[in-house]
Design a protein around this motif. Sequence first.
Motif, PDB file in Angstrom:
ATOM      1  N   ARG A 452       0.835  -1.198   0.000  1.00  0.00           N
ATOM      2  CA  ARG A 452       0.000   0.000   0.000  1.00  0.00           C
ATOM      3  C   ARG A 452       0.870   1.248   0.000  1.00  0.00           C
ATOM      4  N   ALA A 453       0.277   2.338  -0.462  1.00  0.00           N
ATOM      5  CA  ALA A 453       1.016   3.590  -0.556  1.00  0.00           C
ATOM      6  C   ALA A 453       1.570   3.980   0.808  1.00  0.00           C
ATOM      7  N   GLY A 454       2.862   4.302   0.847  1.00  0.00           N
ATOM      8  CA  GLY A 454       3.508   4.741   2.076  1.00  0.00           C
ATOM      9  C   GLY A 454       4.027   3.623   2.942  1.00  0.00           C
ATOM     10  N   GLU A 455       3.752   2.372   2.593  1.00  0.00           N
ATOM     11  CA  GLU A 455       4.230   1.255   3.400  1.00  0.00           C
ATOM     12  C   GLU A 455       5.705   0.963   3.117  1.00  0.00           C
ATOM     13  N   THR A 456       6.318   0.316   4.114  1.00  0.00           N
ATOM     14  CA  THR A 456       7.677  -0.186   3.949  1.00  0.00           C
ATOM     15  C   THR A 456       7.611  -1.702   3.862  1.00  0.00           C
ATOM     16  N   ILE A 457       8.063  -2.225   2.733  1.00  0.00           N
ATOM     17  CA  ILE A 457       8.010  -3.665   2.474  1.00  0.00           C
ATOM     18  C   ILE A 457       9.439  -4.196   2.480  1.00  0.00           C
ATOM     19  N   ALA A 458       9.694  -5.214   3.288  1.00  0.00           N
ATOM     20  CA  ALA A 458      11.017  -5.836   3.336  1.00  0.00           C
ATOM     21  C   ALA A 458      10.958  -7.174   2.622  1.00  0.00           C
ATOM     22  N   LEU A 459      11.953  -7.443   1.827  1.00  0.00           N
ATOM     23  CA  LEU A 459      12.058  -8.712   1.107  1.00  0.00           C
ATOM     24  C   LEU A 459      13.273  -9.458   1.647  1.00  0.00           C
ATOM     25  N   VAL A 460      13.048 -10.643   2.173  1.00  0.00           N
ATOM     26  CA  VAL A 460      14.142 -11.429   2.745  1.00  0.00           C
ATOM     27  C   VAL A 460      14.106 -12.828   2.145  1.00  0.00           C
ATOM     28  N   GLY A 461      15.213 -13.489   2.253  1.00  0.00           N
ATOM     29  CA  GLY A 461      15.314 -14.848   1.712  1.00  0.00           C
ATOM     30  C   GLY A 461      16.752 -15.166   1.400  1.00  0.00           C
ATOM     31  N   HIS A 462      17.009 -16.429   1.164  1.00  0.00           N
ATOM     32  CA  HIS A 462      18.366 -16.859   0.855  1.00  0.00           C
ATOM     33  C   HIS A 462      18.776 -16.346  -0.531  1.00  0.00           C
ATOM     34  N   THR A 463      20.060 -16.401  -0.805  1.00  0.00           N
ATOM     35  CA  THR A 463      20.578 -15.983  -2.107  1.00  0.00           C
ATOM     36  C   THR A 463      19.905 -16.782  -3.215  1.00  0.00           C
ATOM     37  N   GLY A 464      19.428 -16.068  -4.238  1.00  0.00           N
ATOM     38  CA  GLY A 464      18.766 -16.727  -5.362  1.00  0.00           C
ATOM     39  C   GLY A 464      17.290 -16.938  -5.160  1.00  0.00           C
ATOM     40  N   SER A 465      16.733 -16.357  -4.098  1.00  0.00           N
ATOM     41  CA  SER A 465      15.305 -16.568  -3.837  1.00  0.00           C
ATOM     42  C   SER A 465      14.418 -15.670  -4.692  1.00  0.00           C
ATOM     43  N   GLY A 466      15.007 -14.625  -5.330  1.00  0.00           N
ATOM     44  CA  GLY A 466      14.221 -13.789  -6.241  1.00  0.00           C
ATOM     45  C   GLY A 466      14.019 -12.363  -5.776  1.00  0.00           C
ATOM     46  N   LYS A 467      14.723 -11.947  -4.716  1.00  0.00           N
ATOM     47  CA  LYS A 467      14.518 -10.590  -4.170  1.00  0.00           C
ATOM     48  C   LYS A 467      14.886  -9.510  -5.201  1.00  0.00           C
ATOM     49  N   SER A 468      16.084  -9.603  -5.749  1.00  0.00           N
ATOM     50  CA  SER A 468      16.525  -8.589  -6.717  1.00  0.00           C
ATOM     51  C   SER A 468      15.719  -8.652  -8.002  1.00  0.00           C
ATOM     52  N   SER A 469      15.217  -9.830  -8.350  1.00  0.00           N
ATOM     53  CA  SER A 469      14.400  -9.961  -9.565  1.00  0.00           C
ATOM     54  C   SER A 469      13.105  -9.160  -9.439  1.00  0.00           C
ATOM     55  N   ILE A 470      12.562  -9.104  -8.215  1.00  0.00           N
ATOM     56  CA  ILE A 470      11.354  -8.304  -7.994  1.00  0.00           C
ATOM     57  C   ILE A 470      11.642  -6.838  -8.290  1.00  0.00           C
TER      58      ILE A 470
END
Length: 674
Positions: A452-470
Amino acid sequence: MKVGARLVRYALTSKITILVALFLLTLSVAAELTGPLIAKTIIDRHVTGIEEPWYPTAAGEQAVSFRGQRYTRESNLPAGSDKTNPVQIAQVGRSFIFSEKPIPLNGNRIFEDGRLMVTQGSVRHETEATLLSAAEVMAFYAPEVAPIARLLSFYIALILISSFFQFGQRFYLQKAANRIIQRLRTDLFNHLSRLPVRFFDNLPAGKVVSRVTNDTEAIRELYVAVLANFFSSGIYMTGIYVALFLLDARLAFICLGLLPLLAAWIVLYRKFASFYNHRIRSKISEINASLNENIQGMSIIQAFRREEQHKQEFRQLNDEHYHYQNKLLRLNALTSHNLSYMLRQLIFVCMIWYIGGTTAGIGQVLTLGVLYAFVDYVNRLFEPIKQIVNQLANLEQALVAGERVFEFMDKDGEEVVDQSIDRPQGEVVFHHVSFGYKPDEYVLKNLSFTARAGETIALVGHTGSGKSSIMNLLFRFYDCQHGEITIDGKDIKTIPRQALREHMGIVLQEPYLFTGTIASNISLDDPRISREQMEEAMRLVGSEQIFAQLEQGLDEEVQEKGSTLSSGQRQLISFARALVVNPAILVLDEATANIDTETEAVIQQGMEALKSGRTTFIIAHRLSTIQNADKIIVLNQGQIIEQGNHQQLMKLNGEYAQMYRLQQQSHTAYAGLY
């Protein structure tokens, strides 16, 4: 469109300058080619012309006094003059003979016992004659001195004019070539900036640089050297052949045999040279890529003592380049001096055979002036032939380089649209998104979540889980194969990339700084960003005290990649760069992973200012930095396995809780060592 046609299109952008240069070149060639004709005139009219019949005349400028009588050459007589009682002068060896009775001079000449004899086959002509002294010979040549001097002066003037035109054509042709290459490099660079990020994933920077610099420079030689030499050689050969046919059509036809031989040689040469040049240009690109990689990684190479291995790798590339250069060198050696020498000797053999085959002797076939001019023109004919052959290497290099440059320019680029959109609220929705860098190898699988607008979303996971792809999908560095991503309900594929990115900011784990100043790296030279905005951005990220020690402040010089700054300083500049554009969506990709604890504390204090009023995505391995995130998304092999805030995920006691406890234990154990 073929490479040659595209190079011509670029040449047409400077067609006026090129046409002026080629016009001057034509004048220069025309002036230069008059030399043999002037020499032929001097020989036939004013040197050997003394053997024309002489007639008794009254006093005049062209009259010569000899033994109480004045004589004028036939070609110097005024129209309507009396042509009776002619006399004749003939050259036998080095002596000049005066005869009061003219006889045909074509044939074998002998002077014995006061008699001049000329033999033509079985026919013999004979008359009484007198040997002339040197002074008497010079007296007969006296009327020719002034015309010869005028012709020589005219020839010298033509040489000077030709030199002036040569200077003009070289200046204008090189000026046009420089302008063409400037446009080509600009177009190539502009197109490179339009190519999607995926294009550069597997392409070393050195290879790109090689095409922008080395390959375009090779194309420059096409316009400077090849075009000038081919055009001038064509004009030369055309003019020479015209002159040859005017002198003697039969011998000129013999020389025409050069053209099919030259054409066949060019076809054969290009067949092999194209292959070698492709290999050479490819090896140059690989050498540039290797150099770039070694220079960038020199600290690692030296730290791990890999100098010898990298030296061997570079030597192998260099040896391969040397191997193909030698092959091309042998081919060029065959087609330069050897070819012109062989053809020259072949033509002269044919001329000797033709002239020697006549039973009447040279005099019946050619005059001395014509023979001199013909030999001179034939010698000159091989100069443009040699120039054409010698420029074949540059021609092939330019065509291969052009092929490589246009190969880049033919890659599909992203349309740059000068369009803006209103600043979005920042609601981001991933709806059943699947994406892979390679077909059917998905790194994100049926991914769905809402920020949602103004939210802070954290993406976590092991290497290769797709965080940077997002993040790559969100910035449209790539587009997903399935599903859709919306911002404020609008599919981002319908929004021009530049307009979308105008309202987005990103801070990477490894910040990239450009050569310039701190200020230019914050604003990226955007004229819309004021000095006050840059200073406010630096204040908000808490970097005032850290940069206060720099003598020039925001005007401090930054070397390539910010090598003179600490990692913390570089990251703070990167934070300010993202903040100064007031993005609606901010991405922090491991932004605090490589900085010291003190700098991280400074950044954390300013983090609330960074996140205020915008949707923020944080990719982090250190889970302690994201506890205040509104939503934490846990990824595993491209799928969401957990999501919620920190407290919810800890209560869930799943993957996130396990990772958090492991990090806390590691941190406690590490702190216990001290």
